[in-house]
Structure formats: C-alpha cells, structure tokens
Design an enzyme around this catalytic site. Structure first.
Site, PDB file in Angstrom:
ATOM      1  CG  HIS A 122      -1.763  -1.287   1.436  1.00  0.00           C
ATOM      2  ND1 HIS A 122      -2.508  -1.626   0.311  1.00  0.00           N
ATOM      3  CD2 HIS A 122      -1.658  -2.342   2.385  1.00  0.00           C
ATOM      4  CE1 HIS A 122      -3.232  -2.861   0.896  1.00  0.00           C
ATOM      5  NE2 HIS A 122      -2.734  -3.010   2.157  1.00  0.00           N
ATOM      6  CD  GLU A 140      -3.050  -3.180   6.081  1.00  0.00           C
ATOM      7  OE1 GLU A 140      -3.992  -3.507   5.962  1.00  0.00           O
ATOM      8  OE2 GLU A 140      -2.067  -3.448   4.952  1.00  0.00           O
ATOM      9  CG  HIS A 157       1.109  -6.554   3.556  1.00  0.00           C
ATOM     10  ND1 HIS A 157       1.253  -5.506   2.916  1.00  0.00           N
ATOM     11  CD2 HIS A 157      -0.348  -6.857   3.544  1.00  0.00           C
ATOM     12  CE1 HIS A 157       0.130  -4.761   2.695  1.00  0.00           C
ATOM     13  NE2 HIS A 157      -0.952  -5.791   2.949  1.00  0.00           N
ATOM     14  NE  ARG A 215      -4.799  -8.253  -6.574  1.00  0.00           N
ATOM     15  CZ  ARG A 215      -5.789  -7.456  -7.474  1.00  0.00           C
ATOM     16  NH1 ARG A 215      -5.455  -7.253  -8.731  1.00  0.00           N
ATOM     17  NH2 ARG A 215      -6.737  -6.851  -6.875  1.00  0.00           N
TER      18      ARG A 215
END
Length: 325
Positions: free
Chosen positions: A106, A123, A181, A201
């Site tokens: 991200h 996050e 991740h 992705r």
C-alpha cells in the site's frame, strides 16, 4: 430510550465481501449473514461506494456519512473533525483467509495523495484464529533493492525472497505503508486501517478470480511504493484483565486490548475522538446515561466522542478498543 438529538453507541450493517480466497468462518464464528466464500466483513466504512449504514436505534437506516455530516465533532471529536471534516478516517474489518491472499503493498499518504487523491494505508492486524501452519508474509527474507526485486519478479521467483512468519492467536502486527505483505491461508484477523482501498498487487499465486480471470498486477505502481528496508511489524504487549492493555499506537490510531471478567466503567472524557469496540469473545451490555444494548462476539460498535462514559456489564468479554490519539 433516546431523546432529542442525543447520539448513542452505533452499530452498523456489515458490508460483506465475496473473495476467491474467502471462507466461512465469519458466518460460523461471528454469525455474519454470509453465504459463499466471504473474505471480509467491513464493520465500519467511509470508503466511497462502501458507506456503512446504521443498524440499531433511532438513527437506523441512516449512513455513517449522514451522521457525520449532521453531528460533526459530536460524533468524531473536535480534533478529528478539524483534520478530516466529513471524511471518516478509519476502516474496520474482520478478514477470513481460507486461501493465501495476494502479495501486495500500500502507498503512503504522500504517494496516495499524488496518485489517487486519497489517504495512504497504515494498518494493524490482530490475529483471532489460526489453523495449523497459519502464517503471514511480511517484507523480505534478505537484503533487497529494486533491481534485485525486479529480477526475482521477472523470473516468477518472488516467493523465494518473501519473509514468512508463523502466527498464533493474540499476535498483533503493525503494517506501515510500503511493507510487502500477505495474509496466509487459515488466518482469521481483525484489521484497523486508514480509510483507503488502494492496493497494489504484486503476485497472486497465478490464481483466477471469482469470474475465472487472472487479476491485474500493479508492478510499476508497486515499485515506487515498496519500502525495501526490513519491517518491524510484530507488536509485543502485555495483557492485563479489567484494564486497557496498549497494543500499539500510530499517528492515525491507537489500539488497546480490553479483557473483562467483571463490570467495568470507561471514562471517555479524556479520549480526544470517537472510540470503537470490536468484540472478540463473549458479550456485554454497554450502557450510557440514556441507552443500553448488548454487544456480542463479532460485533463492532462506535461510541460517539461526546459520550462521557460507558459502562460494560459482563462477566466475560474481550475487545479491541480503538481511538485516534
């Protein structure tokens, strides 16, 4: 009973997401009204086209955006409203990975703003349940730079350089933007993140999606977003009963674990924002001066910022407690 324009603890209708990698634990363990391979339950969302709808009390049927626009700092707190206005700043999810998720990254706030006029995505993950050999992918298993990374990627050998970490129930991880991740098969977790749905992705296990097509990869977009330095993701914390146990704090949110074996009164006057409780185990009655409702395992409640105190009536319940510092 709620009178006048008083806000109360808000529960929202879960937004359930079918995923090719999803399972059935959200239905089995959390009683979500889910059918098929449901990978995500978005518990509270201000993401465009995925706005949560209130599921309880007098404001039932109104959206999160509506209540924010009408109640402003009473809902989110003065500081949060000043910084974010009518944009709800956090997204709360439960995620069930029956299969491995894609390897992804991200962007940070700066890159997300420039490319997408969006927030970045910091996050935190809290592990709720793990099957045998459950794992996460977090960063790389060796020193890495862009040239070396692209070499392995071009030869379809990306899995050889990924750092795989075994996990157990109760583990917590902070994922800063730029961390490569993936959630591994057999992991059920709670996710707290900035309000953003931007994902680049990198690798998707050569797997077709629910429509039978390979999903797009974002090699070029991801390259600039990746932080090649080894991440320090795992959070070490100590759990104390009947008192908030700090798990981790970022500029965007703070997360505590709250394990209750008796009734508990929470003073919210010193909290500068709203507070969210994600119920992990058990159940409790939560009470304000003029409202009470049960919160059960797998449910999430938003406590508006203007509520000064909250009473929990229970003999067995545990929660993630989240606020903006």
């Amino acid at each position: 009973m709620v009178t006048g324009s008083t806000l109360y603890p808000l529960k929202f209708q879960p937004i359930l997401k079918q995923k090719v990698w999803g399972g059935n634990k959200l239905q089995e363990l959390f009683q979500k009204n889910a059918e098929g391979n449901v990978g995500e339950s978005w518990e509270i969302s201000g993401v465009e086209e995925n706005i949560s709808e209130i599921a309880n009390g007098p404001l039932k049927g109104n959206t999160l955006n509506w209540v924010l626009e009408n109640y402003k700092e009473k809902l989110v707190g003065e500081k949060v409203f000043k910084n974010f206005g009518n944009h709800f700043p956090l997204l709360f999810k439960f995620i069930d990975a029956r299969e491995d998720l894609s390897v992804q990254v991200h962007p940070n706030d700066l890159l997300a703003k420039a490319r997408h006029n969006s927030f970045g995505k910091t996050e935190m993950w809290y592990i709720l349940d793990v099957e045998k050999n459950g794992k996460l992918i977090l960063g790389f298993n060796q020193q890495m730079d862009s040239k070396k990374y692209l070499h392995f990627l071009s030869e379809n050998r990306i899995t050889e350089i990924l750092n795989v970490e075994a996990v157990k129930k109760g583990d917590a991880f902070l994922l800063k933007p730029g961390t490569v991740h993936a959630i591994g098969a057999g992991v059920l977790l709670a996710e707290i993140q900035q309000t953003s749905d931007i994902t680049y992705r990198i690798y998707d296990w050569d797997r077709p999606d629910t429509n039978g097509k390979l999903r797009d990869l974002h090699t070029d977009l991801a390259l600039e977003a990746i932080d090649f330095n080894p991440p320090e993701s795992k959070l070490n914390y100590s759990e104390v009963k009947n008192s908030p146990s700090p798990i981790g704090t970022t500029n965007f949110f703070a997360v505590n674990k709250l394990v209750l074996s008796e009734n508990y009164l929470k003073d919210l006057e010193q909290v500068p924002s709203f507070t969210v409780y994600m119920c992990l185990e058990g159940s409790a009655i939560i009470e304000t001066d003029d409202y009470s409702e049960e919160i059960k395992k797998g449910e999430t409640f938003l406590i508006p910022a203007h509520i000064p105190k909250l009473k929990f009536i229970t003999n067995s319940a545990s929660f993630l407690e989240v606020y903006i510092p």
